[in-house]
Design a protein around this motif. Structure first.
Motif, mmCIF file in Angstrom:
data_model
loop_
_atom_site.group_PDB
_atom_site.id
_atom_site.type_symbol
_atom_site.label_atom_id
_atom_site.label_comp_id
_atom_site.label_asym_id
_atom_site.label_seq_id
_atom_site.Cartn_x
_atom_site.Cartn_y
_atom_site.Cartn_z
ATOM 1 N N TYR A 216 -5.735 5.416 11.985
ATOM 2 C CA TYR A 216 -4.582 4.831 11.291
ATOM 3 C C TYR A 216 -5.019 3.636 10.444
ATOM 4 C CZ TYR A 216 -0.242 2.239 10.570
ATOM 5 O OH TYR A 216 0.798 1.546 10.009
ATOM 6 N N VAL A 217 -5.913 2.811 10.992
ATOM 7 C CA VAL A 217 -6.411 1.654 10.255
ATOM 8 C C VAL A 217 -7.048 2.090 8.941
ATOM 9 C CG1 VAL A 217 -8.038 -0.272 10.288
ATOM 10 C CG2 VAL A 217 -6.742 0.298 12.352
ATOM 11 N N LEU A 218 -7.838 3.150 8.992
ATOM 12 C CA LEU A 218 -8.492 3.650 7.774
ATOM 13 C C LEU A 218 -7.486 4.246 6.799
ATOM 14 C CD1 LEU A 218 -11.658 5.369 9.337
ATOM 15 C CD2 LEU A 218 -11.523 3.142 8.207
ATOM 16 N N ASP A 219 -6.435 4.877 7.312
ATOM 17 C CA ASP A 219 -5.442 5.524 6.454
ATOM 18 C C ASP A 219 -4.619 4.514 5.664
ATOM 19 O OD1 ASP A 219 -6.252 8.027 7.225
ATOM 20 O OD2 ASP A 219 -4.695 8.279 8.746
ATOM 21 N N VAL A 220 -4.358 3.348 6.246
ATOM 22 C CA VAL A 220 -3.434 2.407 5.603
ATOM 23 C C VAL A 220 -4.140 1.236 4.919
ATOM 24 C CG1 VAL A 220 -1.636 2.961 7.258
ATOM 25 C CG2 VAL A 220 -3.118 0.986 7.684
ATOM 26 N N GLN A 221 -5.458 1.206 4.942
ATOM 27 C CA GLN A 221 -6.148 0.018 4.429
ATOM 28 C C GLN A 221 -5.975 -0.170 2.920
ATOM 29 O OE1 GLN A 221 -10.358 0.254 5.082
ATOM 30 N NE2 GLN A 221 -10.554 2.294 4.238
ATOM 31 N N GLN A 222 -5.593 0.881 2.182
ATOM 32 C CA GLN A 222 -5.377 0.750 0.739
ATOM 33 C C GLN A 222 -3.901 0.596 0.374
ATOM 34 O OE1 GLN A 222 -7.887 0.333 -1.296
ATOM 35 N NE2 GLN A 222 -9.352 0.667 0.353
ATOM 36 N N GLU A 223 -3.021 0.577 1.378
ATOM 37 C CA GLU A 223 -1.581 0.509 1.118
ATOM 38 C C GLU A 223 -1.098 -0.942 1.112
ATOM 39 O OE1 GLU A 223 0.128 3.167 0.359
ATOM 40 O OE2 GLU A 223 -1.540 4.530 0.759
ATOM 41 N N GLU A 224 -0.094 -1.204 0.273
ATOM 42 C CA GLU A 224 0.539 -2.524 0.278
ATOM 43 C C GLU A 224 1.618 -2.606 1.345
ATOM 44 O OE1 GLU A 224 2.005 -3.530 -3.544
ATOM 45 O OE2 GLU A 224 0.020 -3.854 -4.415
ATOM 46 N N LEU A 225 2.359 -1.516 1.494
ATOM 47 C CA LEU A 225 3.409 -1.436 2.502
ATOM 48 C C LEU A 225 3.322 -0.085 3.200
ATOM 49 C CD1 LEU A 225 6.486 -2.867 0.534
ATOM 50 C CD2 LEU A 225 5.308 -3.984 2.425
ATOM 51 N N VAL A 226 3.693 -0.080 4.455
ATOM 52 C CA VAL A 226 3.741 1.183 5.212
ATOM 53 C C VAL A 226 5.108 1.277 5.875
ATOM 54 C CG1 VAL A 226 1.258 1.333 5.599
ATOM 55 C CG2 VAL A 226 2.672 0.089 7.215
ATOM 56 N N PRO A 227 5.611 2.490 6.104
ATOM 57 C CA PRO A 227 6.909 2.643 6.756
ATOM 58 C C PRO A 227 6.929 1.981 8.124
ATOM 59 C CG PRO A 227 6.219 4.710 5.770
ATOM 60 C CD PRO A 227 5.044 3.786 5.681
ATOM 61 N N LEU A 228 8.063 1.412 8.459
ATOM 62 C CA LEU A 228 8.230 0.756 9.759
ATOM 63 C C LEU A 228 7.951 1.725 10.892
ATOM 64 C CD1 LEU A 228 9.133 -1.695 11.411
ATOM 65 C CD2 LEU A 228 11.503 -0.942 11.090
ATOM 66 N N GLU A 229 8.316 2.971 10.704
ATOM 67 C CA GLU A 229 8.100 3.997 11.729
ATOM 68 C C GLU A 229 6.624 4.105 12.105
ATOM 69 O OE1 GLU A 229 8.601 8.866 12.193
ATOM 70 O OE2 GLU A 229 9.303 7.825 10.394
ATOM 71 N N LYS A 230 5.744 4.096 11.084
ATOM 72 C CA LYS A 230 4.308 4.208 11.349
ATOM 73 C C LYS A 230 3.770 2.961 12.041
ATOM 74 C CE LYS A 230 3.006 7.493 7.734
ATOM 75 N NZ LYS A 230 2.101 7.740 6.587
ATOM 76 N N GLU A 231 4.253 1.786 11.638
ATOM 77 C CA GLU A 231 3.792 0.548 12.278
ATOM 78 C C GLU A 231 4.214 0.508 13.745
ATOM 79 O OE1 GLU A 231 2.172 -2.808 11.451
ATOM 80 O OE2 GLU A 231 1.147 -1.119 10.530
ATOM 81 N N LEU A 232 5.423 0.981 14.046
ATOM 82 C CA LEU A 232 5.885 0.992 15.440
ATOM 83 C C LEU A 232 5.072 1.974 16.279
ATOM 84 C CD1 LEU A 232 9.749 0.834 14.899
ATOM 85 C CD2 LEU A 232 8.268 -0.980 15.779
ATOM 86 N N GLU A 233 4.765 3.123 15.692
ATOM 87 C CA GLU A 233 3.935 4.104 16.402
ATOM 88 C C GLU A 233 2.547 3.533 16.669
ATOM 89 O OE1 GLU A 233 2.215 8.666 15.759
ATOM 90 O OE2 GLU A 233 3.724 7.822 14.398
ATOM 91 N N PHE A 234 2.009 2.842 15.662
ATOM 92 C CA PHE A 234 0.704 2.217 15.843
ATOM 93 C C PHE A 234 0.766 1.129 16.910
ATOM 94 C CE2 PHE A 234 -2.008 -1.417 14.840
ATOM 95 C CZ PHE A 234 -3.258 -0.835 14.927
ATOM 96 N N ALA A 235 1.849 0.321 16.906
ATOM 97 C CA ALA A 235 1.992 -0.753 17.887
ATOM 98 C C ALA A 235 2.019 -0.193 19.302
ATOM 99 C CB ALA A 235 3.263 -1.548 17.605
#
Length: 354
Positions: A216-235
């Motif tokens: 997940y860290v590698l997938d989002v490292q180029q994004e400015e914002l990510v959906p809250l749903e993905k951040e909660l799943e990661f948390a």
């Protein structure tokens, strides 16, 4: 687009049909203004033609000269950096040009076309006075050219400034994001190095969980914002990973629907959760309790405070500061931090994903 516009402008002024037609119309209007009754007198047609020719030559020379003067100073003196110097020099050069050209045209027209004097008796004073009208016309032309040139350069400077601002923000934001990847991996490897000696089975489980999280860290490292749903799943995955390490020493609750709309800067929750674990005791006797909830379009991350008596684990010095700076670059909304002495609360504004 700017290059095409500049090229089109040069083509217009280089004696194109449009340029010549425009000056012909101006010359006709000037001629009729000087002698409106000439059209009704048949014997005045030749005089009218002469006046039209002179007006056309003056209009063409003055407008083309204005373009040349403007183009010359556009390449040498900026309106933005030296406005007064540019205004004074451009006006002086243009009015000197107008006086010289109009005097020469008046002289040649009177001497060659109308043959109203000889070289022995040149009427210098009337010729100089005849330049008054072209000078007044030059004032209008110079006002148009100067206004156009200033507005074009001001617009260009404003666009360039906005582009530089955007590029600077992008570089700053990328720099902040680049801190997250090695920071997360460094801390995880530190935990794993300690866990290997304590429990080989737990360390193997930790590695499997870590691989899923790091993807997940590698997938989002180029994004400015990510959906809250993905951040909660990661948390949730991150807390489950830490629970392998602390077992009953860590308790957590996520009290909101994972399908809640909105976005966060990537890995914001990971930094907050890592900060809570790094600075507080987490043991079976004194468990660390972390709660994540949503209130007034803000994500609330709350943990009980039980500071470690020993020195905290090594840190790259980011965390709350990193999150705060990223919010400053992305939105006018700011994070809020509250320390009541018993509970530590961080409020993250939920941003719209556009």
């Amino acid at each position: 687009m700017c290059a095409k516009s500049s090229k089109g402008s040069r083509e217009f002024w280089n004696f194109s049909p449009g340029f010549l037609a425009g000056n012909a119309v101006v010359a006709l209007l000037v001629t009729l203004a000087i002698c409106p009754s000439c059209l009704s007198r048949t014997n005045a047609i030749s005089e009218l033609a002469d006046d039209f020719l002179l007006s056309f030559l003056l209009s063409t020379s003055l407008s083309y000269g204005g373009y040349l003067v403007e183009d010359y100073f556009d390449r040498r003196i900026s309106w933005i950096e030296y406005p007064v110097k540019r205004l004074v020099l451009e006006c002086l050069c243009y009015f000197l040009y107008v006086f010289t050209i109009s005097f020469l045209l008046m002289f040649l027209f009177a001497f060659v076309v109308r043959q109203s004097f000889t070289l022995e008796n040149v009427p210098w004073k009337p010729l100089i006075q005849s330049t008054k009208f072209p000078m007044r016309l030059a004032f209008v032309i110079s006002f148009i050219f100067i206004s156009r040139s200033f507005l074009v350069e001001w617009r260009k400077a404003a666009i360039e400034a906005e582009q530089l601002k955007t590029e600077r923000f992008a570089r700053q934001y990328q720099s902040l994001k680049d801190q997250l990847n090695p920071h997360f991996l460094f801390n995880s490897l530190n935990v794993l190095s300690n866990l290997v000696y304590e429990s080989p089975d737990a360390s193997a489980k930790f590695i499997r969980q870590l691989s899923r999280i790091y993807r997940y860290v590698l997938d989002v490292q180029q994004e400015e914002l990510v959906p809250l749903e993905k951040e909660l799943e990661f948390a949730e995955n991150y807390l489950a990973l830490q629970q392998i390490r602390f077992e009953e020493g860590l308790e957590y609750q996520i009290n909101l629907n994972k399908n809640t709309p909105g976005s966060l800067p990537p890995l914001s929750l990971q930094l907050l959760l890592e900060n809570a674990i790094k600075h507080n005791v987490a043991s079976a006797q004194n468990p660390l309790r972390i709660e994540i909830s949503l209130e007034n379009n803000e994500l609330i991350v709350k943990n009980n405070l039980q500071p470690k008596t020993s020195q905290p684990e090594e840190s790259a010095g980011i965390g709350l500061e990193n999150i705060g700076k990223r919010y400053e670059l992305l939105s006018e909304r700011r994070i809020a931090v509250t320390d009541t002495g018993g509970v530590f609360v961080v409020r993250l504004p939920v941003l719209s994903f556009e």
